[in-house]
Design an enzyme around this catalytic site. Structure first.
Site, mmCIF file in Angstrom:
data_model
loop_
_atom_site.group_PDB
_atom_site.id
_atom_site.type_symbol
_atom_site.label_atom_id
_atom_site.label_comp_id
_atom_site.label_asym_id
_atom_site.label_seq_id
_atom_site.Cartn_x
_atom_site.Cartn_y
_atom_site.Cartn_z
ATOM 1 N N GLY A 121 0.775 -0.948 0.025
ATOM 2 C CA GLY A 121 -0.056 0.112 -0.118
ATOM 3 C C GLY A 121 0.831 1.247 0.078
ATOM 4 O O GLY A 121 2.130 1.318 0.369
ATOM 5 N N CYS A 122 0.353 2.350 -0.591
ATOM 6 C CA CYS A 122 1.263 3.454 -0.690
ATOM 7 C C CYS A 122 1.397 4.134 0.692
ATOM 8 O O CYS A 122 2.553 4.515 1.153
ATOM 9 C CB CYS A 122 0.567 4.352 -1.779
ATOM 10 S SG CYS A 122 -1.274 4.789 -1.617
ATOM 11 N N ASN A 123 0.373 4.072 1.432
ATOM 12 C CA ASN A 123 0.337 4.640 2.874
ATOM 13 C C ASN A 123 1.318 3.637 3.600
ATOM 14 O O ASN A 123 2.273 4.023 4.592
ATOM 15 C CB ASN A 123 -0.931 4.713 3.598
ATOM 16 C CG ASN A 123 -1.886 5.678 2.969
ATOM 17 O OD1 ASN A 123 -1.636 6.984 2.480
ATOM 18 N ND2 ASN A 123 -2.978 5.358 2.639
#
Lengths: 342, 342, 342, 342
Positions: free
Chosen positions: D148-150
């Protein structure tokens, strides 16, 4: 009865916002506008969005005849503000929007602002202008010190929780997201559109932002002991708005309950239903502050989010609200403008 | 005397803008709000920025008891609007914000909107709602058709010039720069932030935009001959605002003079001093329209630039202005809000 | 073979854009960076987005040892540029990004820029840097004058039409929409985020923008007679991008055909299928220019829209493209970066 | 040697970003592009910014001949991804950008994503794709699960601190500020420009965001005990970028030292000098992550801020980096593009 208003420092954003609000205020009339660096210009030149109004031209503050003025808003930079205010006539009611009279202890002022206070005597009579918590003092005050916009947002989120004893005092974290108008109309590289739009960064990281002086003063007074929060502001690509995300230890229900009860009769502070979160979009251009509470998956942890418009509820709207009280006018007069969305 | 207001189509941006304006209107009271797709919801759910207002919950328009309503704003999509309006009770004053009653000739409507008109009889009594030019008709009207937002902007720039005969009629070019809220709250890919911010493009290029139907109708009527302008709108990364840049043949002084004289007594139309240019920043959130004129280096050519807020003066503000006239209220009531800048 | 590159004026946006492009250029190596006002600083301080690169620290241009330099980009403000360039060693190839050598007639320079030219002799050898139209001259040039970013956009839209004789020459209108980075990193009030975002305005209205000097020079030369266009730029709330909307008299098919043929083999100029319109979103950060043609509903009128990134194809990308030619490198080297969307 | 690449899910933002990066990759060639909902269209229609590239038209994934493909990027929504990937031929190397193979325990997947895992067997061979920490496993993997980017941003800030034991594990707070492209090209009301620009709000408050599954898995594995962080994402009016502000207990010097040592040889992870703070502006469009550390005024507290571009280092750039490793290509190939500022 019409109240005769002067504004010193009318060429900045908080000055313009004062005029915007007073434009539809039922009992305020602007009698004088000062901006020493732009004296001689009209407001239509300095702020073309106000060109439809019949306003006095800008003069230097020394040129104002204060005999005909009931209340003066002072929207000058800090340090300049105390120098000017100390020379204003004694009969004049004053709402100061600068940082100069917010900190009761002149030593605190020196610590956070880096210069000795030039009007310590006046500091003693100044009332801290967070309306909802100092209403009675403000009514009788001659000099009211408007709060910092970040300081207001954080206090709206946290004061009732400290008062009610529903959160821990040693691990409060305030992460703020701030629109750029809070930095004023100053020519700084990082405020250029090309530098700011489409990105974000933290600033004054590590506990160096001056509004911490207000948090320390107010939260400690409330708690009856020293309270030191962590506070990190972030600059966002938007003009108006502050969103404060407060991380606290405490039960979310108790937190929500404390806020709901504290603000039940407040015309401008809206506590959202449990679990909802506010947005700065929904308070833009208005004097409202929306507050939401959510419990975390980690037991005993809660998140409180508060949203307001830094130029309105965070400074000029607050200033008008205080002026209303000082002049015996309905507290909400001129301030019921609905937020401007989208 | 309080005027009892209903709004059909309250869940779109023009509906929300109507409510924002009426929130501080001295004599309008909202009695019913309809949005068939969101009936049962509260306005706080649909538009949280209006949560401080004590508003009726959304119902279907069929559920409204129109006996208690003096005037109904209809903010529905075109085609739906004419179907609904044709079923409303005959006593009701109506301000329609859709395109359905703007074009006097049903054939024109069919040509630009692609479907036959479903309420041709009502079209006959509809008054074109460009307030400053149809004021007397609007006062006595039962049904007023709000103009297109682009159509309003272009007409404010050009009508006095055509009337005064100071510009050529065969080479008028209108290049418009439009904020995205004009497209409504519709879920289209090109309206996403990621697709729209930080860039621009033309659309409806070549004379296909429907607001041309209004330009043709109005300019030809004024000139007493067919007038066909070139009109190209552009979508800009901003929410509110239309800037119309009109390229005309004519002497700039005569152009400026014609506009100045025509709008001398208009409360919302401000002609700037010769050579100054307006900005949409300076009308945002307000009912004002700023207009500037500049001569070109090429003799006999002039540029007229007009700026307004599409949601306010371009639609909902105009609608309230018309409703004020229809109800015998002061024309500017509720509309003197100063622009929200920055 | 590695080409040794110097950049004078490295602390502005076009300087930074040159470095961004050269960072992945296969045969350019940056040997010296000058910015007299920031000499002694590192590029990581001046432009943190370049911190991953191993770059020389900033020096004054006088400190550069030009013996080891093959080509120097000069990204200084106009007037300063000619003064510096006139003192650079004679062996050095130079690409100037300022306005100082764009106008062949020094009298034109004086007229548009307000000061006499300080290096008239060098002007004689300067080649106008619109690559696609001066390719052969650029290959052999010692000094190439980069074009104005607006001037490039308008010329890409119009030059083939003038050459092919498919449009009228007396009623050309160029309406430009410009991102703010074209104004550079200068501290001006109207470039602040708070002043610029969420709104738009025209500027330099009426034929006063300096890039008109280039349009006049180039279009008149092409046409063999005086050509004077109307040109109005608008400032948009976006950082990069210029959209030029050209209104011309002519048949759209002939216009489209002329552009398609002229640019058939151009690696960076893309003519869209008839009736499609370009967007600045789709060229952002790249050296591409997209051009679309549409006929108007008014017979004999056409609209040509061109989109490019002012910092890339409009200045620094063009400069690298010219440098490639001057140094005998593949013209597209380092310039095939795909646009950055969204 | 040219590596033959296919992309499934090419019509979304991460698909487009893959193509943008591969456009200048020295050894990747795109052989097939699939997007079942847009099969038959060209990429120039779906993403006009890629029109200069000579790309295969979109097909359904079932139509791809995988015999000629070395590696396939899968940029589908979660759930769909596992269904498609389970049907792909066994020889194919796969980099999945969805959430489907990030969580090692299928029960965790079910808990966070609400549906049972449809390809549990394949999950067993999937390698978690946080390149800098799983480099060796990725080199030999057939299936790599992009993070995930977060989750990537938070881990870059915190992993070395947990490994080095320099922070407390029970009071970690991650406050994230996220650009809108992370939500993809989906038609949701809150992603409209009119709803998003000029304001901000928190979302998934209270520990409900799915990327917490990754934080829990990875931080607990590192620490050898359960670690549960507080994580609140905020949606910002910008297209690209994530700024993670991590509040930790620990000595800032030790924190800075742990990060500096851990990332000393990393090509894409840049630790700023002590006390400096990163900005998403300075990594936009690039594969770099900037990380800054500051001590707080409260002893024993530190703030770590990490900035990256969610579409590049947060997803598609990471995916290319992993593909480089899997295919034996230089890890940085195609990824040294400098950030695009301003």
């Amino acid at each position: 009865m019409t109240q005769r208003i002067a504004i010193i420092g009318a060429s900045g954003y908080t000055g313009a916002e004062l005029i915007r609000l007073i434009a539809t205020h039922p009992s305020f009339e602007i009698k004088a506008l000062a901006a020493n660096s732009k004296a001689g210009q009209t407001m239509a030149q300095v702020f073309p969005h106000l060109r439809h109004l019949d306003l006095p031209a800008l003069v230097t503050w020394e040129e104002i005849d204060f005999d005909g003025i009931d209340l003066c808003f002072c929207a000058l930079p800090h340090k300049t503000s105390q120098e000017v205010i100390s020379k204003l006539p004694g009969h004049l009611k004053i709402v100061d929007l600068s940082a100069d009279f917010r900190l009761r202890d002149p030593a605190d002022y020196g610590k956070w602002y880096g210069n000795p206070h030039a009007a310590e005597e006046m500091q003693k009579e100044a009332v801290y202008g967070l309306t909802e918590f100092y209403r009675d003092d403000i009514r009788g005050a001659r000099l009211v010190a408007g709060t910092g916009c970040n300081a207001a947002t954080g206090q709206f989120a946290l004061r009732p929780l400290i008062s009610a004893g529903v959160i821990g005092l040693d691990d409060i974290i305030l992460d703020l997201k701030c629109g750029v108008s809070g930095a004023g109309r100053s020519l700084k590289e990082n405020l250029l559109h090309a530098e700011l739009s489409e990105g974000t960064n933290a600033y004054a990281v590590g506990g160096t932002h001056r509004h911490l002086g207000e948090f320390d003063q107010e939260f400690s007074k409330l708690a009856g002991r020293d309270v030191r929060v962590q506070f990190t502001p972030h600059l966002l690509p938007m003009n108006r708005g502050i969103l404060a995300t407060a991380y606290v230890s405490g039960e979310a229900d108790a937190v929500h309950d404390a806020l709901t009860r504290a603000y039940a009769d407040e015309p401008f502070l809206e506590v959202l239903p449990m679990g909802e979160t506010p947005s700065t979009h929904h308070v833009r251009g208005s004097n409202f502050c929306h507050i939401g509470v959510t419990g975390d998956r980690i037991p005993g942890r809660a998140i409180v989010v508060a949203a307001l418009d830094n130029l309105t509820k965070g400074s000029s709207g607050q200033a008008v609200q205080n002026a209303n009280l000082m002049l015996g006018v309905d507290e909400t007069a001129g301030l019921m403008l609905a937020p401007c969305f989208p």
